[in-house]
Write an enzyme that holds these catalytic residues in place. Structure first.
Site, PDB file in Angstrom:
ATOM      1  N   TYR A 122     113.702  25.337 -57.724  1.00 24.66           N
ATOM      2  CA  TYR A 122     112.968  25.707 -56.505  1.00 24.66           C
ATOM      3  C   TYR A 122     111.634  26.365 -56.872  1.00 24.66           C
ATOM      4  CZ  TYR A 122     112.063  27.372 -51.784  1.00 24.66           C
ATOM      5  OH  TYR A 122     111.481  27.596 -50.550  1.00 24.66           O
ATOM      6  N   ASP A 172     112.986   9.793 -45.440  1.00 23.72           N
ATOM      7  CA  ASP A 172     113.278  10.690 -46.563  1.00 23.72           C
ATOM      8  C   ASP A 172     111.962  10.821 -47.319  1.00 23.72           C
ATOM      9  OD1 ASP A 172     113.897  11.879 -48.947  1.00 23.72           O
ATOM     10  OD2 ASP A 172     115.651  10.637 -49.361  1.00 23.72           O
ATOM     11  N   VAL A 173     111.408  12.029 -47.357  1.00 28.44           N
ATOM     12  CA  VAL A 173     110.060  12.188 -47.956  1.00 28.44           C
ATOM     13  C   VAL A 173     110.038  11.885 -49.452  1.00 28.44           C
ATOM     14  CG1 VAL A 173     109.198  13.832 -46.238  1.00 28.44           C
ATOM     15  CG2 VAL A 173     110.345  14.695 -48.306  1.00 28.44           C
ATOM     16  N   ASP A 229     111.345  12.995 -40.361  1.00 24.98           N
ATOM     17  CA  ASP A 229     112.482  13.828 -40.776  1.00 24.98           C
ATOM     18  C   ASP A 229     113.628  12.929 -41.190  1.00 24.98           C
ATOM     19  OD1 ASP A 229     114.654  15.867 -40.846  1.00 24.98           O
ATOM     20  OD2 ASP A 229     113.188  17.122 -39.836  1.00 24.98           O
ATOM     21  N   THR A 264     115.709  30.900 -40.812  1.00 24.99           N
ATOM     22  CA  THR A 264     115.878  29.496 -40.403  1.00 24.99           C
ATOM     23  C   THR A 264     117.273  29.046 -40.850  1.00 24.99           C
ATOM     24  OG1 THR A 264     115.135  28.550 -42.499  1.00 24.99           O
ATOM     25  CG2 THR A 264     113.420  29.034 -40.884  1.00 24.99           C
ATOM     26  N   LYS A 317     107.893  24.794 -56.208  1.00 29.26           N
ATOM     27  CA  LYS A 317     106.944  25.460 -55.313  1.00 29.26           C
ATOM     28  C   LYS A 317     105.670  25.873 -56.053  1.00 29.26           C
ATOM     29  CE  LYS A 317     109.319  25.055 -51.529  1.00 29.26           C
ATOM     30  NZ  LYS A 317     108.846  24.153 -50.459  1.00 29.26           N
ATOM     31  N   ASN A 346     105.967  19.785 -44.952  1.00 32.98           N
ATOM     32  CA  ASN A 346     106.851  20.952 -44.812  1.00 32.98           C
ATOM     33  C   ASN A 346     108.265  20.710 -45.326  1.00 32.98           C
ATOM     34  OD1 ASN A 346     108.071  23.425 -43.287  1.00 32.98           O
ATOM     35  ND2 ASN A 346     109.108  21.657 -42.389  1.00 32.98           N
TER      36      ASN A 346
END
Ligand SMILES: NC(=O)c1ccc[n+]([C@@H]2O[C@H](COP(=O)([O-])OP(=O)(O)OC[C@H]3O[C@@H](n4cnc5c(N)ncnc54)[C@H](O)[C@@H]3O)[C@@H](O)[C@H]2O)c1
Length: 252
Positions: free
Chosen positions: A153, A61-62, A40, A188, A157, A88
């Protein structure tokens, strides 16, 4: 018959596992007997450390290839290998497309698409060498149906959905399953932030959802547990919707 509640003996890595859906997945995997590590970009909170003292969290950092490689090294060392990886981590982006500049476009692509690619690629390399495993990519119902003012976004996705299919057909012979999860609106911090900024109306949204409410993170985690379990051993290349009926609904 394999149980979807049993992940005992499995070693799982979850990106973005410090909050929201990722945290719910960490909890569900642990409760099912898996050992779990997290990558994370935010540090684990005191509450996380108190609740999950045996879950190592690696700063990552992905969107950064070096971070991802080092994070995987740390997680694989800590757990002794990896059987399940959940890509995720992701960010929202909600802005009229005429106001979206190239930096904004790149930002959502770098986390939601580059980050998922880097995570899946690192997972695939390791699982190919160790005899297989299961990879789960966090997409969204907005990878399947479109919404206004969310161009980056939605595109990121839908790319994630196709990545799951393309990797599934390429890696099946290596014993690696790849699926995507497509949640609807889940309560969330990610959604709370949009509500707080007036970018999302929870009343309208719940009225549009056939089950009449938002999804709870634990309901995404239940599906995430099934998809990496041996009960899903013949499931690969699928987009698994957990959206309260949103994408089935053609009416108000
Ligand atoms: N909440 C929803 O309604 C919803 C719906 C559909 C899909 N999703 C997807 O689910 C995933 C998780 O969403 P959430 O609602 O739990 O979000 P969240 O903002 O509540 O939590 C995201 C977590 O990912 C981490 N993260 C963000 N960017 C990162 C990066 N570059 N590198 C490493 N870690 C990073 C954050 O620190 C945080 O711990 C995202 O991919 C999101 O697109 C969420």
């Amino acid at each position: 018959m394999a149980s979807s509640d049993d992940l005992s003996g499995k070693r799982a890595l979850v990106t973005g596992g410090c909050a929201g859906i990722g945290l719910a997945i960490v909890r569900a995997y642990r409760a099912a007997g898996a050992r779990v590590a997290v990558l994370d970009r935010q540090a684990a909170s005191d509450a996380f450390r108190a609740e999950l003292p045996d879950v190592p969290v690696f700063a990552c950092d992905v969107a950064d290839p070096d971070d991802v490689r080092k994070g995987f090294d740390g997680a694989a060392d800590a757990l002794g290998g990896l059987d399940a990886v959940v890509a995720n981590a992701g960010i929202s982006q909600n802005c009229p497309t005429l106001d979206l500049d190239f930096a904004g476009w790149r930002k959502v692509m770098s986390v939601n698409l580059d980050g998922v690619f880097l995570t899946a690629h690192e997972a695939g390399r390791r699982m190919a060498a160790s005899g297989g495993g299961s990879i789960l990519l966090m997409a969204s119902m907005y990878g399947v149906v479109a919404a206004p003012e969310r161009l980056g976004y939605c595109v990121s996705k839908s790319g994630t959905v196709m990545m799951a299919k393309a990797l599934a057909v390429e890696w099946a012979k290596l014993g690696i399953r790849v699926n995507a999860l497509a949640p609807g609106y889940v309560r969330t911090p990610f959604v709370d932030d949009l509500v707080a900024r007036g970018r999302l109306d929870p009343v309208k949204l719940e009225a549009r959802t056939p089950i009449g409410r938002m999804i709870d993170p634990t309901e995404i985690a239940d599906a995430a547990r099934f998809l990496v379990s041996d009960a899903a051993r013949a499931v690969t290349g699928q987009v698994f919707g957990v959206d309260g009926g949103w994408t089935a609904n053609g009416y108000l």
